[in-house]
Scaffold this motif. Structure first.
Motif, PDB file in Angstrom:
ATOM      1  N   PRO A   6      -6.832 -18.067   2.293  1.00 47.47           N
ATOM      2  CA  PRO A   6      -7.340 -19.162   1.444  1.00 47.47           C
ATOM      3  C   PRO A   6      -5.968 -19.689   0.614  1.00 47.47           C
ATOM      4  O   PRO A   6      -5.149 -19.042   0.342  1.00 47.47           O
ATOM      5  CB  PRO A   6      -8.141 -18.265   0.360  1.00 47.47           C
ATOM      6  N   TYR A   7      -6.078 -20.811   0.169  1.00 46.09           N
ATOM      7  CA  TYR A   7      -5.069 -21.682  -0.522  1.00 46.09           C
ATOM      8  C   TYR A   7      -5.777 -22.493  -1.973  1.00 46.09           C
ATOM      9  O   TYR A   7      -6.379 -23.443  -1.292  1.00 46.09           O
ATOM     10  CB  TYR A   7      -4.194 -22.374   0.295  1.00 46.09           C
ATOM     11  N   SER A   8      -5.660 -21.970  -3.003  1.00 43.17           N
ATOM     12  CA  SER A   8      -6.559 -23.150  -4.047  1.00 43.17           C
ATOM     13  C   SER A   8      -5.506 -24.145  -4.641  1.00 43.17           C
ATOM     14  O   SER A   8      -6.065 -24.845  -5.520  1.00 43.17           O
ATOM     15  CB  SER A   8      -7.239 -22.106  -5.060  1.00 43.17           C
ATOM     16  N   PHE A   9      -4.404 -23.883  -4.611  1.00 40.81           N
ATOM     17  CA  PHE A   9      -3.477 -25.101  -4.730  1.00 40.81           C
ATOM     18  C   PHE A   9      -3.640 -26.206  -3.814  1.00 40.81           C
ATOM     19  O   PHE A   9      -2.891 -26.345  -2.765  1.00 40.81           O
ATOM     20  CB  PHE A   9      -2.006 -24.828  -5.118  1.00 40.81           C
TER      21      PHE A   9
ATOM     22  N   ASN B 211       2.972 -20.683  -2.480  1.00 38.46           N
ATOM     23  CA  ASN B 211       4.010 -20.165  -3.255  1.00 38.46           C
ATOM     24  C   ASN B 211       4.695 -18.926  -2.399  1.00 38.46           C
ATOM     25  O   ASN B 211       4.165 -17.875  -2.485  1.00 38.46           O
ATOM     26  CB  ASN B 211       3.300 -19.479  -4.504  1.00 38.46           C
TER      27      ASN B 211
ATOM     28  N   THR C 269       1.007 -18.823   6.999  1.00 37.35           N
ATOM     29  CA  THR C 269       0.363 -20.119   7.276  1.00 37.35           C
ATOM     30  C   THR C 269       1.287 -21.196   7.445  1.00 37.35           C
ATOM     31  O   THR C 269       1.114 -21.983   8.392  1.00 37.35           O
ATOM     32  CB  THR C 269      -0.556 -20.361   6.038  1.00 37.35           C
TER      33      THR C 269
HETATM   34  C1  FMN Z   1      -9.107 -17.898  -3.742  1.00 35.84           C
HETATM   35  C2  FMN Z   1      -7.521 -17.615  -3.438  1.00 35.84           C
HETATM   36  C3  FMN Z   1      -6.657 -18.529  -3.420  1.00 35.84           C
HETATM   37  C4  FMN Z   1      -5.319 -18.499  -3.263  1.00 35.84           C
HETATM   38  N1  FMN Z   1      -4.568 -19.660  -3.298  1.00 35.84           N
HETATM   39  C5  FMN Z   1      -3.130 -19.565  -3.037  1.00 35.84           C
HETATM   40  C6  FMN Z   1      -2.435 -20.747  -2.966  1.00 35.84           C
HETATM   41  O1  FMN Z   1      -2.808 -21.825  -3.458  1.00 35.84           O
HETATM   42  N2  FMN Z   1      -1.046 -20.467  -2.860  1.00 35.84           N
HETATM   43  C7  FMN Z   1      -0.570 -19.418  -2.166  1.00 35.84           C
HETATM   44  O2  FMN Z   1       0.627 -19.170  -1.825  1.00 35.84           O
HETATM   45  N3  FMN Z   1      -1.138 -18.322  -2.284  1.00 35.84           N
HETATM   46  C8  FMN Z   1      -2.728 -18.334  -2.604  1.00 35.84           C
HETATM   47  N4  FMN Z   1      -3.467 -17.326  -2.237  1.00 35.84           N
HETATM   48  C9  FMN Z   1      -3.095 -15.894  -1.773  1.00 35.84           C
HETATM   49  C10 FMN Z   1      -2.747 -16.068  -0.391  1.00 35.84           C
HETATM   50  O3  FMN Z   1      -4.265 -16.244   0.383  1.00 35.84           O
HETATM   51  C11 FMN Z   1      -2.347 -14.957   0.411  1.00 35.84           C
HETATM   52  O4  FMN Z   1      -0.965 -14.644  -0.167  1.00 35.84           O
HETATM   53  C12 FMN Z   1      -2.350 -14.736   1.737  1.00 35.84           C
HETATM   54  O5  FMN Z   1      -1.888 -13.539   2.222  1.00 35.84           O
HETATM   55  C13 FMN Z   1      -1.524 -15.814   2.800  1.00 35.84           C
HETATM   56  O6  FMN Z   1      -1.517 -15.505   3.811  1.00 35.84           O
HETATM   57  P1  FMN Z   1      -0.662 -15.625   4.945  1.00 35.84           P
HETATM   58  O7  FMN Z   1       0.731 -15.212   4.718  1.00 35.84           O
HETATM   59  O8  FMN Z   1      -1.398 -15.408   6.295  1.00 35.84           O
HETATM   60  O9  FMN Z   1      -0.604 -17.374   5.082  1.00 35.84           O
HETATM   61  C14 FMN Z   1      -4.775 -17.271  -2.616  1.00 35.84           C
HETATM   62  C15 FMN Z   1      -5.465 -16.195  -2.761  1.00 35.84           C
HETATM   63  C16 FMN Z   1      -7.218 -16.399  -2.946  1.00 35.84           C
HETATM   64  C17 FMN Z   1      -8.069 -15.239  -2.789  1.00 35.84           C
END
Ligand code: FMN
Length: 206
Positions: free
Chosen positions: A46-49, A65, A70
């Protein structure tokens, strides 16, 4: 200066127990992004930005961030799928944010089903009622006002295919509230669920 207003310059710190920034810019829709790495390993996070930035063609984007799995996968394949997070899927979505090694498939971790997409090679979340198939258009590393690189990557993609559960169409019109989408608030754990009771209408001035 008014005593009623908390003022700060972010570069000097906010002086509050929790950074208010993402609570102010909220609640935000969530980009629940599925990808595949070059070897075929699936990823879901999930990414909320996250938001939509253009109508025609539809373009969505999210910010990572740090250079996360991903982003790396999208850079490798040029493709990703976006999946709507609804209230029944909130807990599964939360499981997919676990900080696990790249070879761990978050579909398995969260008990979700990867469903083949129609146009791209990355599967979507079968349990989600709405998905977008997307192709990478721009990958932008953000920078400060002084031009220093920030360890944040904005990924923008064109939506090339859309899947909508017909249960969310009300006489052909997409009904946002019927899906009960989940949005991210601030703090460590705040979320909002949208339902029909929050709807109000306001026409634009002519
Ligand atoms: C609701 C929610 C929103 C999130 N939004 C972001 C975001 O906008 N940017 C970011 O870098 N991580 C965000 N995270 C954290 C990432 O989901 C987390 O770091 C994840 O492990 C990234 O997965 P990846 O390495 O497989 O891409 C969020 C987590 C949650 C639960």
């Amino acid at each position: 200066m008014s005593d009623d207003v908390h003022f700060y310059e972010p570069r000097h710190g906010h002086r509050l127990p929790h950074d208010p920034f993402n609570a102010i810019v909220g609640p935000r829709p969530i980009g629940w992004i599925s990808t595949r790495d070059r070897k075929g390993c699936l990823n879901l996070a999930p990414y909320s930005f996250f938001n939509a930035f253009n109508y025609t063609p539809p373009i969505i984007g999210f910010s990572s961030n740090g250079y996360k799995d991903t982003v790396r996968n999208i850079e490798q394949t040029g493709e990703f799928a976006w999946n709507l997070v609804t209230r029944p899927l909130a807990e599964a979505m939360n499981k997919t944010c676990a900080d696990v090694p790249p070879e761990v498939d978050e579909f398995v971790l969260a008990g979700l089903t990867p469903l083949a997409s129609r146009v791209i090679g990355v599967p979507r979340v079968a349990e989600s009622p709405v998905s977008f198939e997307c192709r990478l258009t721009q990958l932008v590393q953000l920078q400060t006002v002084r031009g220093a690189k920030v360890q944040t990557w904005l990924t923008l993609g064109e939506v090339v295919a859309v899947h909508i559960s017909k249960a969310l169409l009300n006489q052909g019109v997409y009904d946002t509230a019927r899906a009960h989408p989940v949005l991210r608030g601030g703090g460590a754990a705040d979320y909002f669920e949208i339902g029909p009771e929050r709807l109000f209408r306001m026409a634009r001035p002519r």
